[in-house]
Write an enzyme that holds these catalytic residues in place. Sequence first.
Site, mmCIF file in Angstrom:
data_model
loop_
_atom_site.group_PDB
_atom_site.id
_atom_site.type_symbol
_atom_site.label_atom_id
_atom_site.label_comp_id
_atom_site.label_asym_id
_atom_site.label_seq_id
_atom_site.Cartn_x
_atom_site.Cartn_y
_atom_site.Cartn_z
ATOM 1 N N LYS A 87 -16.707 161.023 54.429
ATOM 2 C CA LYS A 87 -17.317 161.293 53.119
ATOM 3 C C LYS A 87 -18.829 161.047 53.177
ATOM 4 O O LYS A 87 -19.269 159.983 53.596
ATOM 5 C CB LYS A 87 -16.711 160.386 52.051
ATOM 6 C CG LYS A 87 -15.260 160.700 51.743
ATOM 7 C CD LYS A 87 -14.792 160.002 50.484
ATOM 8 C CE LYS A 87 -14.336 158.595 50.721
ATOM 9 N NZ LYS A 87 -13.741 157.959 49.541
ATOM 10 N N GLU A 90 -8.287 152.111 48.337
ATOM 11 C CA GLU A 90 -8.794 151.816 46.985
ATOM 12 C C GLU A 90 -8.212 150.498 46.449
ATOM 13 O O GLU A 90 -8.439 150.163 45.282
ATOM 14 C CB GLU A 90 -8.417 152.964 46.028
ATOM 15 C CG GLU A 90 -9.071 154.287 46.364
ATOM 16 C CD GLU A 90 -10.554 154.297 46.017
ATOM 17 O OE1 GLU A 90 -10.910 153.853 44.917
ATOM 18 O OE2 GLU A 90 -11.354 154.725 46.873
#
Length: 395
Positions: free
Chosen positions: A152, A254
């Site tokens: 990312k 996460e």
Amino acid sequence: MASNSLSPGRAGLRSRTISIGEQSFPYYFGADCITEISGAIADLSPDKLVIVTDDHLLELYAAEIERLAGELPFLTLTHPAGESMKTLSCLSDHLETALRAGITRRSVVVSFGGGVPGNLAGLLASLLFRGIRLVHVPTTTIAAMDSVLSLKQAINSGVGKNHIGTFYAPTAIYTDVRLFATLSERELRSGLCEMAKNCLAIAPAMLDQLRAVVAAGELANPQALLWLLDASIAAKSSVTRHDTFERRAGLVLEYGHTVGHAIEISDHRVRGTAGIAHGAAIALGMLVAAHISRARGWLSDDEVSVHYEVVTGLGVEPCLPASVGVADVLAVVADDNKNGYLEPSPDAVPFVLLRALGRPEHTGDLPLVHVSTSEIREALEVIAQSRTAAPAVGV
Ligand SMILES: NC(=O)c1ccc[n+]([C@@H]2O[C@H](COP(=O)([O-])OP(=O)(O)OC[C@H]3O[C@@H](n4cnc5c(N)ncnc54)[C@H](O)[C@@H]3O)[C@@H](O)[C@H]2O)c1
């Protein structure tokens, strides 16, 4: 996934192969190894290096940046440190400067810095001539143990963080853990909190050694850092191996982020950049997640205690910062960016929760479950009540 065996790699450097989906690239790391890194970059035979860094690092490490470039012609692109660098205007200035300096498809973009220069360099490399080679030399624990292990690459928009970006793989990553010696305690420990998250949520077999390293209080020791780095690479790579875009198994990364991110945003609204460090906020988010799991009868008291031991061992006060209220956090949680992964459910948000250490609960094949606002409120109140008289500070 990182290859199972650690190989000696280039002289003086350890190496692991990182595979993310179709992409595969080497990660070399060591201590006091700028010369070896420079040799490895020269072996790529670039015509020119485009070194992306920030002003703070340029001041601290101008000599190391020159050593890194060695005999190669290089151009340094810099900007005042921090998130203000992750903007379209900075990206545009850097692109124009690189092109005017005559870079070609044979040039290599080298990020020298934390996650901010790393993300900007990733985007820059992906855009120049529709993609030129990218090398990361991460200088923060967050970058070395977390951001460079992801494809990312993003900058911020006026609307929000990491809104403009792409996925782009580096040619190689080189980390010299000696560069961490100049990090503040806050920055050093911030990345280690993400590493601890990976142990709790993905690789509990590493917890005993993590607890030993934390208990010894030698987090800045190069040998300890090399172990922490290697363990981070193994844990994170194990869930991104078949999940290039971190939208399936990789969502477990996460853990602690739904509430942690909300605590970070709420605190920074009040205290600006003096607010809690990202990693410390994630550590608090993990405590909230652990309390919710215990309330559901999933985690045992011992497993919750392990969370506390690791988090406090990393210097994070296990309580909500005095500047942050439970209602503030809940308001931010309602806008969490994992909304959309599960069917909408009234008054509940998608959340990573553990059934046991290293075993996230799933909905279908996603490591997410709905958690109600009242469950989050109850768990937040536990850590709000443990506030001491002194204001909480980030690590
Ligand atoms: N791509 C991903 O998956 C991913 C994952 C995690 C974080 N990130 C991004 O990374 C960024 C945060 O990274 P960060 O915490 O490294 O921030 P950063 O790059 O801004 O570095 C933090 C500060 O540390 C300083 N610094 C860097 N290296 C140093 C050193 N060796 N000695 C002394 N000071 C040093 C920098 O100058 C800066 O002031 C965020 O923008 C986040 O979005 C991306």
